[in-house]
Structure formats: structure tokens, C-alpha cells
Design a protein around this motif. Sequence first.
Motif, short mmCIF file in Angstrom:
data_model
loop_
_atom_site.label_atom_id
_atom_site.label_comp_id
_atom_site.label_asym_id
_atom_site.label_seq_id
_atom_site.Cartn_x
_atom_site.Cartn_y
_atom_site.Cartn_z
N ARG A 146 -0.33 -9.39 -16.05
CA ARG A 146 0.30 -8.07 -15.92
C ARG A 146 0.97 -7.65 -17.21
O ARG A 146 0.87 -6.49 -17.63
CB ARG A 146 1.32 -8.08 -14.77
CG ARG A 146 0.69 -8.05 -13.40
CD ARG A 146 1.73 -8.12 -12.32
NE ARG A 146 1.14 -7.94 -11.01
CZ ARG A 146 1.71 -8.29 -9.87
NH1 ARG A 146 2.92 -8.83 -9.90
NH2 ARG A 146 1.10 -8.09 -8.73
N LEU A 154 -8.32 5.10 -15.46
CA LEU A 154 -9.10 4.02 -14.87
C LEU A 154 -10.01 3.37 -15.91
O LEU A 154 -10.11 2.15 -15.99
CB LEU A 154 -9.93 4.54 -13.69
CG LEU A 154 -10.81 3.52 -12.98
CD1 LEU A 154 -9.97 2.40 -12.39
CD2 LEU A 154 -11.62 4.21 -11.91
N ARG A 166 -7.74 -12.37 -15.78
CA ARG A 166 -8.50 -11.26 -15.21
C ARG A 166 -8.89 -11.57 -13.77
O ARG A 166 -8.76 -10.74 -12.87
CB ARG A 166 -9.74 -10.95 -16.04
CG ARG A 166 -10.55 -9.78 -15.50
CD ARG A 166 -11.74 -9.36 -16.36
NE ARG A 166 -12.63 -10.45 -16.73
CZ ARG A 166 -12.71 -11.00 -17.94
NH1 ARG A 166 -11.97 -10.53 -18.93
NH2 ARG A 166 -13.54 -11.99 -18.19
N GLN A 170 0.81 -1.21 0.00
CA GLN A 170 0.00 0.00 0.00
C GLN A 170 0.84 1.26 0.00
O GLN A 170 0.39 2.31 -0.41
CB GLN A 170 -0.91 0.04 1.23
CG GLN A 170 -2.06 -0.91 1.17
CD GLN A 170 -2.87 -0.91 2.46
OE1 GLN A 170 -2.44 -0.39 3.48
NE2 GLN A 170 -4.05 -1.50 2.40
N LEU A 196 -8.79 -4.65 -19.00
CA LEU A 196 -9.06 -5.83 -18.17
C LEU A 196 -10.12 -6.72 -18.81
O LEU A 196 -10.02 -7.95 -18.76
CB LEU A 196 -9.52 -5.42 -16.78
CG LEU A 196 -8.45 -5.19 -15.73
CD1 LEU A 196 -9.05 -4.57 -14.47
CD2 LEU A 196 -7.71 -6.46 -15.40
N LEU A 226 -7.66 -9.36 -10.54
CA LEU A 226 -8.64 -8.71 -9.67
C LEU A 226 -8.51 -9.18 -8.22
O LEU A 226 -8.56 -8.37 -7.29
CB LEU A 226 -10.06 -8.94 -10.19
CG LEU A 226 -10.38 -8.24 -11.50
CD1 LEU A 226 -11.75 -8.67 -12.02
CD2 LEU A 226 -10.33 -6.72 -11.34
N THR A 272 -7.96 1.22 -18.17
CA THR A 272 -7.55 0.00 -17.48
C THR A 272 -8.70 -0.99 -17.38
O THR A 272 -8.53 -2.19 -17.61
CB THR A 272 -7.00 0.33 -16.08
OG1 THR A 272 -5.93 1.28 -16.21
CG2 THR A 272 -6.49 -0.91 -15.38
N GLU A 273 -9.89 -0.49 -17.04
CA GLU A 273 -11.06 -1.37 -16.96
C GLU A 273 -11.36 -2.00 -18.32
O GLU A 273 -11.69 -3.20 -18.40
CB GLU A 273 -12.28 -0.59 -16.47
CG GLU A 273 -12.24 -0.23 -15.00
CD GLU A 273 -13.40 0.65 -14.56
OE1 GLU A 273 -14.05 1.28 -15.43
OE2 GLU A 273 -13.64 0.71 -13.35
N CYS A 286 -4.49 -8.04 -7.15
CA CYS A 286 -4.14 -6.61 -7.26
C CYS A 286 -5.23 -5.67 -6.76
O CYS A 286 -4.93 -4.61 -6.23
CB CYS A 286 -3.77 -6.28 -8.70
SG CYS A 286 -2.35 -7.21 -9.29
N VAL A 287 -6.48 -6.03 -6.95
CA VAL A 287 -7.57 -5.15 -6.55
C VAL A 287 -8.08 -5.50 -5.16
O VAL A 287 -8.19 -4.64 -4.29
CB VAL A 287 -8.72 -5.18 -7.58
CG1 VAL A 287 -9.88 -4.34 -7.12
CG2 VAL A 287 -8.23 -4.72 -8.94
N GLU A 288 -8.37 -6.79 -4.95
CA GLU A 288 -8.93 -7.21 -3.67
C GLU A 288 -7.87 -7.42 -2.60
O GLU A 288 -8.17 -7.51 -1.42
CB GLU A 288 -9.75 -8.49 -3.84
CG GLU A 288 -10.94 -8.33 -4.75
CD GLU A 288 -11.94 -7.29 -4.26
OE1 GLU A 288 -12.06 -7.11 -3.04
OE2 GLU A 288 -12.58 -6.65 -5.10
#
Length: 164
Positions: free
Chosen positions: A153, A103, A118, A76, A110, A122, A106-107, A125-127
Amino acid sequence: MSETFSDDLIASLPVLRRFALSLCKRGDLADDLVQITAERAFKSRDSYDPATRLDAWLFRILRNAWIDMTRRQKTQGSQIDVVDNPELISIDGRDVVESKISLNQTEEALTNLPDDQRAVLLLVCVEGLSYAEAADTLDVPKGTIMSRLARGRVALAKQLGIKS
């Protein structure tokens, strides 16, 4: 088992908090770790073997939660509380627009990735799931998670025009 388990877990909370404090040295983080431990223990209480010591099982859960928490904190970066530093609050409209465009790109990129890549991107990297948690979630080996993440990536960077 449910009432006994709950009672035993509640009786273990002070010991868990002491262990959490010894790990993180901060009361607020220790409380968070104990809460995470209790939640994970209740969620997986069916996998607990009553023939083993409950406190050892809970300590392992707490230690794993601590490891997860420290790993997430490393990725972080530094965090600054804007309440303590109100001068840091500023809005640059140009940055906001550029961020939204980035953003959206990127979406879109993805959505063009294969489903397996994907999903891993998610989750990790996201969660913020660890490789092991993602592997458990997708029911695949941890090595598969690592290779799908690496390929995802690279593919995402290529679609976004980022040199890697």
C-alpha cells in the motif's frame, strides 16, 4: 462417504438456515450464507472427520462465512439500490474519464510492485479475501500477508503520488 455426506448435508439445511437467520436477521442473507456454507462444505468434504458431528462442523463454516460477509460489508461502505432511487442514476462524462485515467495509472503502478506485494494487494483489496484466506491461498503466515499488504500500500501510494 459421498452419498452419506450429501444426504446429511441436505438434511442439515433447515437447521443451517435457522442459525443463519439468527445471525443476520434477513432471509435473503441467510439463504446466501447457507449456500456459501454448502459450497465450502462440499469443497472441503475430504477434510471432514466423520467421527465428529457434521452439524457442528457446518455451523463453524457458516459462522466463518458470516464473519467474512460482515467484514466485507464494513469495507464496502453503504450501498444504495438504484431501482428504488432512480434519481441517483446519472453519468458525468468528466468523472468517467477521470476514473478511467486513475484506474489505468493504478494498474500500471501495480505492475511495478514486487510480485509478492502485488499478489497480496489483489487478493485482499480487489478480490476481498480476508488475511487468513489470502495466507491460505499464498501458503504463507497471516503476519506475512499483513506486512506485505502494508508495504504494498505504501509503495503503491508513493508511485501514485498519494501522501500517506
